[in-house]
Enzyme design. Structure first.
Site, PDB file in Angstrom:
ATOM      1  N   LYS A 216      35.130  70.539  60.732  1.00 44.10           N
ATOM      2  CA  LYS A 216      36.363  69.780  60.977  1.00 44.10           C
ATOM      3  C   LYS A 216      37.510  70.738  61.310  1.00 44.10           C
ATOM      4  CE  LYS A 216      35.645  65.823  57.883  1.00 44.10           C
ATOM      5  NZ  LYS A 216      36.245  65.095  56.749  1.00 44.10           N
TER       6      LYS A 216
ATOM      7  N   GLU B  48      37.109  64.212  44.034  1.00 45.75           N
ATOM      8  CA  GLU B  48      36.180  63.079  44.038  1.00 45.75           C
ATOM      9  C   GLU B  48      36.689  61.995  44.990  1.00 45.75           C
ATOM     10  OE1 GLU B  48      34.040  59.896  41.042  1.00 45.75           O
ATOM     11  OE2 GLU B  48      35.532  61.278  40.240  1.00 45.75           O
TER      12      GLU B  48
ATOM     13  N   ASP C 266      39.239  61.628  56.761  1.00 44.45           N
ATOM     14  CA  ASP C 266      38.023  61.059  56.189  1.00 44.45           C
ATOM     15  C   ASP C 266      37.318  60.312  57.310  1.00 44.45           C
ATOM     16  OD1 ASP C 266      36.562  60.924  53.582  1.00 44.45           O
ATOM     17  OD2 ASP C 266      36.485  58.814  54.177  1.00 44.45           O
ATOM     18  N   SER C 267      36.059  60.639  57.479  1.00 44.05           N
ATOM     19  CA  SER C 267      35.369  60.117  58.651  1.00 44.05           C
ATOM     20  C   SER C 267      33.957  59.708  58.297  1.00 44.05           C
ATOM     21  CB  SER C 267      35.370  61.172  59.753  1.00 44.05           C
ATOM     22  OG  SER C 267      35.037  62.432  59.233  1.00 44.05           O
TER      23      SER C 267
ATOM     24  N   PHE D  69      28.035  68.645  64.799  1.00 40.07           N
ATOM     25  CA  PHE D  69      27.436  68.738  63.467  1.00 40.07           C
ATOM     26  C   PHE D  69      26.912  67.374  63.015  1.00 40.07           C
ATOM     27  CE2 PHE D  69      30.777  66.921  60.656  1.00 40.07           C
ATOM     28  CZ  PHE D  69      31.856  66.892  61.524  1.00 40.07           C
TER      29      PHE D  69
ATOM     30  N   ASP E  49      25.736  64.105  65.065  1.00 42.84           N
ATOM     31  CA  ASP E  49      25.968  64.230  66.515  1.00 42.84           C
ATOM     32  C   ASP E  49      24.682  64.181  67.360  1.00 42.84           C
ATOM     33  OD1 ASP E  49      28.714  64.214  66.353  1.00 42.84           O
ATOM     34  OD2 ASP E  49      28.926  66.398  66.350  1.00 42.84           O
TER      35      ASP E  49
ATOM     36  N   HIS F 232      36.215  60.670  67.798  1.00 46.40           N
ATOM     37  CA  HIS F 232      37.019  59.928  66.826  1.00 46.40           C
ATOM     38  C   HIS F 232      38.104  60.835  66.243  1.00 46.40           C
ATOM     39  CE1 HIS F 232      33.715  62.033  65.112  1.00 46.40           C
ATOM     40  NE2 HIS F 232      34.029  61.786  63.853  1.00 46.40           N
ATOM     41  N   ARG F 233      37.729  62.109  65.993  1.00 48.16           N
ATOM     42  CA  ARG F 233      38.682  63.050  65.391  1.00 48.16           C
ATOM     43  C   ARG F 233      39.835  63.322  66.357  1.00 48.16           C
ATOM     44  NH1 ARG F 233      35.020  65.643  63.513  1.00 48.16           N
ATOM     45  NH2 ARG F 233      35.115  64.487  61.559  1.00 48.16           N
TER      46      ARG F 233
END
Ligand code: ITT
Length: 193
Positions: free
Chosen positions: A13, A38, A67-68, A148, A151, A176-177
């Site tokens: 990321k 957590e 968060d993905s 990664f 993918d 998306h990122r």
């Protein structure tokens, strides 16, 4: 210039975010020490906020969290927020998902990646949020070695390739990122620099 801490322990990321950001006035850095809060939120945004707030507590400055996950239509959105914990290794995650999708025909294999990105200030208050998505299909076997995790099985019809077959710049143009990060960077440029 603004320095923003990335609330992640995932080096991929960090790499992708640094590659997508072309503004030298925005510099990303990592959290000091181990970082593994957590993630017990009920959706992507809640988990992103948990990470960003925890990083702000430690670093006392602006913190950005991503968060993905991968949401598969026929699995009613799974693995979704559990994508990182769906199985132990990348190989096991792919094998498990392909097994679940074994007899599903191509037209029913639709899926999308989601990225929920949040920026908090030094007190952990939310200052901006963005969501990005990319749509595709779950391939029937892994292809490609870039990117990664999921993918190699995320097929993008417009490219006729899986995400892992795309060169880094191509993934970063459509992912998306990047769909979350580009408007986030614009907001930072307009409001914080
Ligand atoms: P941090 O929480 O420390 O940021 P993480 O990898 O645990 O790292 P998430 O909780 O957001 O991150 O889980 C995201 C998971 O979704 C990730 O581990 C992959 O399994 C999957 N994922 C997210 N983005 C992906 C991408 O671009 N390509 C492939 N898989 C991705």
């Amino acid at each position: 210039m603004i320095k923003i801490i990335l609330a992640t322990s995932n080096p991929h990321k960090l790499e992708e975010i640094n590659a997508i950001n072309t503004n030298p006035e925005i510099v990303f850095d990592v959290v000091d020490g181990d970082f593994d809060p957590e993630e017990n939120g009920v959706n992507f945004k809640e988990n992103a906020l948990i990470k960003a707030k925890e990083a702000a507590k430690i670093m006392k400055t602006y913190c950005l969290a991503d968060d993905s996950g991968l949401c598969v239509d026929v699995l009613e959105g799974r693995p979704g927020i559990h994508s990182a914990r769906y199985a132990q290794t990348q190989k096991e995650k792919i094998e498990k998902l392909l097994a679940e999708m074994k007899d599903v025909p191509y037209d029913w294999r639709g899926a999308h990646f989601v990225c929920s990105m949040v920026l908090v200030d030094s007190d952990g208050n939310l200052v901006h949020a963005q969501e990005g998505r990319v749509y595709g299909f779950i391939d029937d076997s892994p292809k490609g070695t870039n990117g990664f995790c999921y993918d190699p099985i995320f097929f993008i019809p417009a490219k006729d390739k899986t995400m892992a077959e795309l060169p880094e710049e191509e993934k970063n143009a459509i992912s998306h990122r990047s769909n979350a990060l580009r408007p986030m960077l614009k907001w930072i440029e307009e409001n914080l620099i």
